[in-house]
Design a protein around this motif. Structure first.
Motif, PDB file in Angstrom:
ATOM      1  N   UNK A  17      -2.081  -5.699   5.483  1.00 32.27           N
ATOM      2  CA  UNK A  17      -2.476  -5.744   4.079  1.00 32.27           C
ATOM      3  C   UNK A  17      -1.381  -6.258   3.164  1.00 32.27           C
ATOM      4  N   UNK A  18      -0.277  -6.726   3.734  1.00 30.19           N
ATOM      5  CA  UNK A  18       0.838  -7.214   2.935  1.00 30.19           C
ATOM      6  C   UNK A  18       2.063  -6.329   3.097  1.00 30.19           C
ATOM      7  N   UNK A  19       3.182  -6.789   2.571  1.00 26.21           N
ATOM      8  CA  UNK A  19       4.453  -6.082   2.726  1.00 26.21           C
ATOM      9  C   UNK A  19       4.885  -5.421   1.428  1.00 26.21           C
ATOM     10  N   UNK A  20       5.737  -4.417   1.558  1.00 24.08           N
ATOM     11  CA  UNK A  20       6.303  -3.719   0.407  1.00 24.08           C
ATOM     12  C   UNK A  20       7.690  -4.287   0.108  1.00 24.08           C
ATOM     13  N   UNK A  21       7.939  -4.626  -1.135  1.00 23.88           N
ATOM     14  CA  UNK A  21       9.254  -5.027  -1.598  1.00 23.88           C
ATOM     15  C   UNK A  21       9.489  -4.423  -2.977  1.00 23.88           C
ATOM     16  N   UNK A  22      10.721  -4.422  -3.417  1.00 28.96           N
ATOM     17  CA  UNK A  22      11.047  -3.848  -4.722  1.00 28.96           C
ATOM     18  C   UNK A  22      11.235  -4.957  -5.761  1.00 28.96           C
ATOM     19  N   UNK A  23      10.596  -4.816  -6.929  1.00 30.58           N
ATOM     20  CA  UNK A  23       9.612  -3.785  -7.264  1.00 30.58           C
ATOM     21  C   UNK A  23       8.282  -4.099  -6.595  1.00 30.58           C
ATOM     22  N   UNK A  24       7.425  -3.093  -6.483  1.00 32.00           N
ATOM     23  CA  UNK A  24       6.136  -3.293  -5.829  1.00 32.00           C
ATOM     24  C   UNK A  24       5.279  -4.263  -6.629  1.00 32.00           C
ATOM     25  N   UNK A  25       4.692  -5.227  -5.940  1.00 31.02           N
ATOM     26  CA  UNK A  25       3.809  -6.187  -6.604  1.00 31.02           C
ATOM     27  C   UNK A  25       2.367  -5.694  -6.632  1.00 31.02           C
ATOM     28  N   UNK A  26       2.058  -4.721  -5.796  1.00 28.91           N
ATOM     29  CA  UNK A  26       0.720  -4.122  -5.770  1.00 28.91           C
ATOM     30  C   UNK A  26       0.839  -2.714  -5.183  1.00 28.91           C
ATOM     31  N   UNK A  27      -0.198  -1.920  -5.415  1.00 32.56           N
ATOM     32  CA  UNK A  27      -0.209  -0.556  -4.904  1.00 32.56           C
ATOM     33  C   UNK A  27      -1.531  -0.309  -4.153  1.00 32.56           C
ATOM     34  N   UNK A  28      -1.572  -0.785  -2.913  1.00 35.74           N
ATOM     35  CA  UNK A  28      -2.795  -0.638  -2.119  1.00 35.74           C
ATOM     36  C   UNK A  28      -3.007   0.805  -1.674  1.00 35.74           C
ATOM     37  N   UNK A  29      -4.222   1.083  -1.238  1.00 33.54           N
ATOM     38  CA  UNK A  29      -4.555   2.387  -0.665  1.00 33.54           C
ATOM     39  C   UNK A  29      -5.027   2.159   0.764  1.00 33.54           C
ATOM     40  N   UNK A  30      -4.463   2.934   1.693  1.00 27.77           N
ATOM     41  CA  UNK A  30      -4.867   2.872   3.090  1.00 27.77           C
ATOM     42  C   UNK A  30      -5.453   4.212   3.512  1.00 27.77           C
ATOM     43  N   UNK A  31      -6.445   4.145   4.379  1.00 28.52           N
ATOM     44  CA  UNK A  31      -6.967   5.347   5.026  1.00 28.52           C
ATOM     45  C   UNK A  31      -6.374   5.381   6.433  1.00 28.52           C
ATOM     46  N   UNK A  32      -5.964   6.568   6.878  1.00 30.17           N
ATOM     47  CA  UNK A  32      -5.347   6.660   8.203  1.00 30.17           C
ATOM     48  C   UNK A  32      -5.947   7.804   9.018  1.00 30.17           C
ATOM     49  N   UNK A  33      -5.759   7.682  10.308  1.00 36.05           N
ATOM     50  CA  UNK A  33      -6.205   8.690  11.280  1.00 36.05           C
ATOM     51  C   UNK A  33      -5.016   9.051  12.149  1.00 36.05           C
TER      52      UNK A  33
END
Length: 223
Positions: A149-165
């Motif tokens: 879904x994309x990578x995290x870098x500083x500052x965040x360019x987006x704030x996705x939500x993931x569901x996990x198991x």
């Protein structure tokens, strides 16, 4: 005769009012003062920090999502870990606890799918369930990590939500309930951009320990 007709109309109107009132009284009533209690199957943490930082050779890159705490990078109880692409000090993501590093003790397997590509904290906090799913099945969770879904870098360019198991937790104790959760990055900083060490970020997390697609923090009391 007119008086009698008026009487009959009045009597019929009264009967209709009484009938409708009776029917309405038999339906569901709305409690004007509902009582809510904490959902016993849901636990949450508004902020769990992970980081790539050298501190006496120990780095808290791991997440134990069953207990909602961070862990050191060698902890066998981690469900996932903060990892950067090609050890480059940039392009971070959450990786399956089993796959972090062949030189480290394996953690538990985790599986993901994306709920939102970008949303705000209010949407996350009010998310009662993942829409489109009555319940979850293993095939819903198609990814080992969040990099799809994309990578995290500083500052965040987006704030996705993931569901996990937490698949590994279920595999370790087959008689236990599945644990499902939702997770969203909150913020990220980097004191030494594009170099190893110095990157920090935090996540907001909610889990359901009863194997349900239900992430309400509070529910209506039965009493």
């Amino acid at each position: 005769m007119k008086t009698r007709l008026k009487f009959l109309k009045y009597t019929a109107s009264t009967a209709l009012v009484v009938m409708f009132a009776f029917i309405a009284g038999c339906g569901e009533t709305t409690d004007p003062n509902p009582i809510y209690i904490d959902n016993p199957n849901v636990s949450f943490k508004d902020s769990i920090e992970v980081y790539e930082d050298s501190a006496a050779g120990v780095t808290r890159t791991g997440l134990n999502l069953k207990d909602l705490v961070n862990t050191i990078d060698t902890d066998g109880l981690r469900d996932c870990s903060l990892q950067d692409l090609n050890n480059s000090g940039k392009d971070f993501f959450l990786q399956n606890g089993e796959l972090l590093n062949s030189l480290l003790p394996p953690g538990f397997e985790i599986r993901f799918f994306q709920v939102y590509t970008d949303t705000n904290a209010i949407t996350f906090d009010t998310l009662s369930k993942v829409q489109g799913y009555t319940s979850f099945v293993p095939n819903d969770f198609t990814q080992n990590g969040t990099e799809f879904g994309g990578y995290f870098n500083a500052p965040l360019s987006s704030k996705p939500v993931y569901c996990f198991w937490l698949k590994g937790r279920k595999d370790a104790v087959p008689s236990s309930k599945n644990i499902y959760g939702i997770i969203q990055p909150r913020e990220a900083t980097d004191r030494d951009p594009f170099n190893v060490y110095g990157y920090r970020m935090s996540f907001r997390v909610r889990i359901n320990t009863n194997g349900e697609n239900d992430f309400r923090k509070q529910i209506l009391s039965a009493n």
